[in-house]
Design a protein around this motif. Sequence first.
Motif, mmCIF file in Angstrom:
data_model
loop_
_atom_site.group_PDB
_atom_site.id
_atom_site.type_symbol
_atom_site.label_atom_id
_atom_site.label_comp_id
_atom_site.label_asym_id
_atom_site.label_seq_id
_atom_site.Cartn_x
_atom_site.Cartn_y
_atom_site.Cartn_z
ATOM 1 N N LEU A 295 0.795 -1.152 -0.038
ATOM 2 C CA LEU A 295 0.002 0.032 0.106
ATOM 3 C C LEU A 295 0.716 1.337 0.037
ATOM 4 C CD1 LEU A 295 -2.776 -0.799 2.573
ATOM 5 C CD2 LEU A 295 -2.811 -0.854 0.058
ATOM 6 N N ALA A 296 2.213 1.171 -0.337
ATOM 7 C CA ALA A 296 2.984 2.106 -0.095
ATOM 8 C C ALA A 296 2.674 3.374 -1.075
ATOM 9 C CB ALA A 296 4.476 1.944 -0.239
ATOM 10 N N PRO A 297 2.357 2.979 -2.295
ATOM 11 C CA PRO A 297 1.910 4.057 -3.287
ATOM 12 C C PRO A 297 0.598 4.694 -2.948
ATOM 13 C CG PRO A 297 2.533 1.945 -4.386
ATOM 14 C CD PRO A 297 2.449 1.764 -2.990
ATOM 15 N N VAL A 298 -0.349 3.892 -2.158
ATOM 16 C CA VAL A 298 -1.622 4.326 -1.784
ATOM 17 C C VAL A 298 -1.184 5.674 -0.798
ATOM 18 C CG1 VAL A 298 -3.709 4.079 -0.857
ATOM 19 C CG2 VAL A 298 -2.917 2.594 -2.597
ATOM 20 N N MET A 299 -0.397 5.171 0.103
ATOM 21 C CA MET A 299 -0.081 5.997 1.173
ATOM 22 C C MET A 299 0.553 7.315 0.749
ATOM 23 S SD MET A 299 0.609 3.701 4.291
ATOM 24 C CE MET A 299 1.843 2.297 3.666
ATOM 25 N N GLU B 195 -7.147 17.253 0.979
ATOM 26 C CA GLU B 195 -8.390 16.927 0.460
ATOM 27 C C GLU B 195 -9.082 15.622 1.202
ATOM 28 O OE1 GLU B 195 -9.099 18.360 -2.555
ATOM 29 O OE2 GLU B 195 -7.250 19.358 -2.256
ATOM 30 N N PRO B 196 -10.509 15.714 0.797
ATOM 31 C CA PRO B 196 -11.144 14.934 1.580
ATOM 32 C C PRO B 196 -10.784 13.434 1.464
ATOM 33 C CG PRO B 196 -12.674 16.307 0.498
ATOM 34 C CD PRO B 196 -11.187 16.767 0.000
ATOM 35 N N LEU B 197 -10.520 12.625 2.353
ATOM 36 C CA LEU B 197 -9.804 11.151 2.113
ATOM 37 C C LEU B 197 -10.900 10.455 2.850
ATOM 38 C CD1 LEU B 197 -5.865 11.842 2.483
ATOM 39 C CD2 LEU B 197 -7.154 11.533 0.558
ATOM 40 N N SER B 198 -11.878 10.277 2.576
ATOM 41 C CA SER B 198 -12.760 9.181 3.187
ATOM 42 C C SER B 198 -12.193 7.951 2.878
ATOM 43 C CB SER B 198 -14.177 9.489 2.770
ATOM 44 O OG SER B 198 -14.342 9.049 1.411
ATOM 45 N N LEU B 199 -12.828 6.792 3.268
ATOM 46 C CA LEU B 199 -12.341 5.529 3.078
ATOM 47 C C LEU B 199 -12.806 4.925 1.727
ATOM 48 C CD1 LEU B 199 -11.150 2.494 3.963
ATOM 49 C CD2 LEU B 199 -13.531 2.211 4.846
ATOM 50 N N GLU B 200 -13.705 5.523 1.258
ATOM 51 C CA GLU B 200 -14.495 5.286 -0.035
ATOM 52 C C GLU B 200 -13.658 5.988 -0.946
ATOM 53 O OE1 GLU B 200 -16.330 6.247 2.415
ATOM 54 O OE2 GLU B 200 -17.274 4.356 2.831
ATOM 55 N N THR B 201 -13.207 7.234 -0.828
ATOM 56 C CA THR B 201 -12.301 7.938 -1.927
ATOM 57 C C THR B 201 -11.210 7.232 -2.043
ATOM 58 O OG1 THR B 201 -13.423 10.049 -1.133
ATOM 59 C CG2 THR B 201 -11.442 10.108 -2.301
ATOM 60 N N VAL B 202 -10.349 6.855 -0.963
ATOM 61 C CA VAL B 202 -9.252 6.283 -1.332
ATOM 62 C C VAL B 202 -9.230 4.880 -1.770
ATOM 63 C CG1 VAL B 202 -6.999 5.525 0.122
ATOM 64 C CG2 VAL B 202 -8.217 7.544 0.697
ATOM 65 N N ARG C 162 -13.968 -2.370 2.029
ATOM 66 C CA ARG C 162 -13.879 -3.321 3.117
ATOM 67 C C ARG C 162 -12.441 -3.811 3.048
ATOM 68 N NH1 ARG C 162 -17.799 -8.225 4.097
ATOM 69 N NH2 ARG C 162 -16.739 -9.378 5.957
ATOM 70 N N THR C 163 -12.095 -4.121 1.866
ATOM 71 C CA THR C 163 -10.757 -4.883 1.431
ATOM 72 C C THR C 163 -9.418 -3.908 1.684
ATOM 73 O OG1 THR C 163 -11.480 -6.076 -0.318
ATOM 74 C CG2 THR C 163 -9.137 -5.941 -0.346
ATOM 75 N N LEU C 164 -9.691 -2.614 1.430
ATOM 76 C CA LEU C 164 -8.941 -1.549 1.765
ATOM 77 C C LEU C 164 -8.649 -1.501 3.255
ATOM 78 C CD1 LEU C 164 -6.796 0.610 0.860
ATOM 79 C CD2 LEU C 164 -8.623 2.320 1.038
ATOM 80 N N GLU C 165 -9.608 -1.360 3.958
ATOM 81 C CA GLU C 165 -9.543 -1.304 5.458
ATOM 82 C C GLU C 165 -8.787 -2.481 6.079
ATOM 83 O OE1 GLU C 165 -10.098 0.894 9.242
ATOM 84 O OE2 GLU C 165 -9.668 1.236 7.204
ATOM 85 N N ARG C 166 -9.167 -3.666 5.697
ATOM 86 C CA ARG C 166 -8.442 -4.839 6.243
ATOM 87 C C ARG C 166 -6.973 -4.851 5.925
ATOM 88 N NH1 ARG C 166 -10.769 -8.140 3.124
ATOM 89 N NH2 ARG C 166 -9.145 -9.016 2.053
ATOM 90 N N ARG C 167 -6.411 -4.596 4.883
ATOM 91 C CA ARG C 167 -5.181 -4.371 4.285
ATOM 92 C C ARG C 167 -4.427 -3.425 4.916
ATOM 93 N NH1 ARG C 167 -4.487 -5.239 -1.942
ATOM 94 N NH2 ARG C 167 -2.296 -5.262 -1.367
ATOM 95 N N PHE C 168 -5.156 -2.181 5.060
ATOM 96 C CA PHE C 168 -4.548 -1.107 5.761
ATOM 97 C C PHE C 168 -4.059 -1.267 7.138
ATOM 98 C CE2 PHE C 168 -3.361 3.319 6.891
ATOM 99 C CZ PHE C 168 -3.399 3.781 5.758
ATOM 100 N N GLY D 56 -1.327 -1.371 11.281
ATOM 101 C CA GLY D 56 -1.574 -1.601 12.695
ATOM 102 C C GLY D 56 -2.749 -0.554 13.060
ATOM 103 N N GLU D 57 -3.202 0.511 12.240
ATOM 104 C CA GLU D 57 -4.153 1.274 12.704
ATOM 105 C C GLU D 57 -5.107 1.538 11.587
ATOM 106 O OE1 GLU D 57 -2.501 5.056 13.499
ATOM 107 O OE2 GLU D 57 -1.143 4.658 11.850
ATOM 108 N N SER D 58 -6.389 1.930 11.786
ATOM 109 C CA SER D 58 -7.256 2.350 10.751
ATOM 110 C C SER D 58 -6.701 3.459 9.790
ATOM 111 C CB SER D 58 -8.857 2.580 11.097
ATOM 112 O OG SER D 58 -8.450 3.997 11.687
ATOM 113 N N LEU D 59 -7.523 3.503 8.597
ATOM 114 C CA LEU D 59 -7.016 4.318 7.552
ATOM 115 C C LEU D 59 -7.326 5.943 8.009
ATOM 116 C CD1 LEU D 59 -7.450 4.272 3.805
ATOM 117 C CD2 LEU D 59 -8.200 6.155 5.040
ATOM 118 N N GLN D 60 -8.382 5.970 8.558
ATOM 119 C CA GLN D 60 -8.834 7.283 9.244
ATOM 120 C C GLN D 60 -8.041 7.559 10.344
ATOM 121 O OE1 GLN D 60 -10.571 9.547 7.891
ATOM 122 N NE2 GLN D 60 -10.922 8.089 6.248
#
Length: 322
Positions: free
Chosen positions: A216-220, A229-236, A245-251, A256-260
Motif C-alpha cells: 500500500l506504499a503508493p496509496v499512502m 483533500e477529503p480522504l474518506s475510506l470510499e475515496t481512497v 472493506r478490502t482496503l481497510e483490512r489490508r491497511f 496496525g491502525e485504521s485508515l482514518q
Amino acid sequence: MAHRVVIVALPGTFVLDLAVAAQAFGRRPSVFSKIRVETSPPYDVRVCGSAALGTSLGFSMSELGPLTELSHADTVIVPGLEAPWEPQDPALLDTIAAAAARGARIVSLCAGAFVLGQAGVLDGRRVTTHWALAEEFRAAFPAAHLVEHAMYIDDGSVLTSGGMLASADLCLHILRLDHGQAYANDVSRILISPPHRVGGQAQYATVPARPLTGALAPVMQWMLTNLAEPLSLETVARHAHMSPRTLERRFRTETGESLQAWVSRHRVERARVLLEETDLTITNVAYTSGFGSTQVMRRHFLLHTGASPSDYRTAFRAPQQV
C-alpha cells in the motif's frame, strides 16, 4: 532529622537531571531568602556513585558518597543516563530494591526508569519515561504500565518523570507533597519554572520519518500528497481500485491502525509543522492540513498532542522581535 534524599549518579548520568534534583532538594541559593525565610534546609541531600564518575557531557564528577548511603535514604532519586538499557551492577539494583521494600520513596528522572525497571520495582506500576524511549521500555519491562506521554506519574511510593526538563515538574510535585503548594510555588519562582505545566510529553513527541513500505506504499504516498483533500475510506478505495472493506483490512494489517486514524495522525503532523514554521492563521492551518475546520483540528490536535493548536504555536514558535 531532615528527610534524607540520595541521588544516584551512574556512568553517563544526565547532568541536567542530576542538577535539577540537587537544586530542587538541596541547599537554597541566597536569593531564596528574598522569597521565604528558611532557618534550616528541609532535606539532607547526598549524591552517591563511583569515584571520578563520567557524565553524559564527557566530564567527570568526584567526591561522591558511597552507594551504601541508599540503605538510609528516605527518598532515592535515579537521574537519566546516556545508555539506560545497559545492565546495571546487580549490587546496586539489589540496594534499590531493598530501599523500596523498606518503604523508601523511589524516584526516576527521564531514562532513570530503566534502572528502576532492572531493580524490579516497576512491575505492576504506572510509570513514564522519555517519550522517545517508549518502545525500548515496553520491550524491556512488559510488566510495568507505561503512560507514554505523561510529564510525570505519581504511583504512590514510586514516582517517575518524562524527558529531562520534566524532571523539574516531578521535583516540584514532590515538594508540593512534602511541604505544600505555597512552598513548591516559591521554589518554582527561583527556578523560573511553572509549578505545573499544562499538557504532557505528547506535544513534544514527533513521528519519526520512515520510508513507506508494503503493497500500500503508493496509496499512502498519494494520501500524503493529498492530505488537504477529503480522504474518506470510499475515496481512497476508489483510487486504490479496491473495495472499502478490502482496503481497510489490508491497511490495518500493514500499519496496525485504521485508515482514518493514519490520516488524522499525519494531518496533525502537517499542522504541527505549519504552526511552527509559517505565519498561517489557525483557520488556514486547519484547512491546509485537511481538517476542514478549526473545531475538528482542535479535537484531533488535543487527542494527539495534549495541547490546543494555539497553545502549541505559543510554545513552539519563536516570538516576534519588537
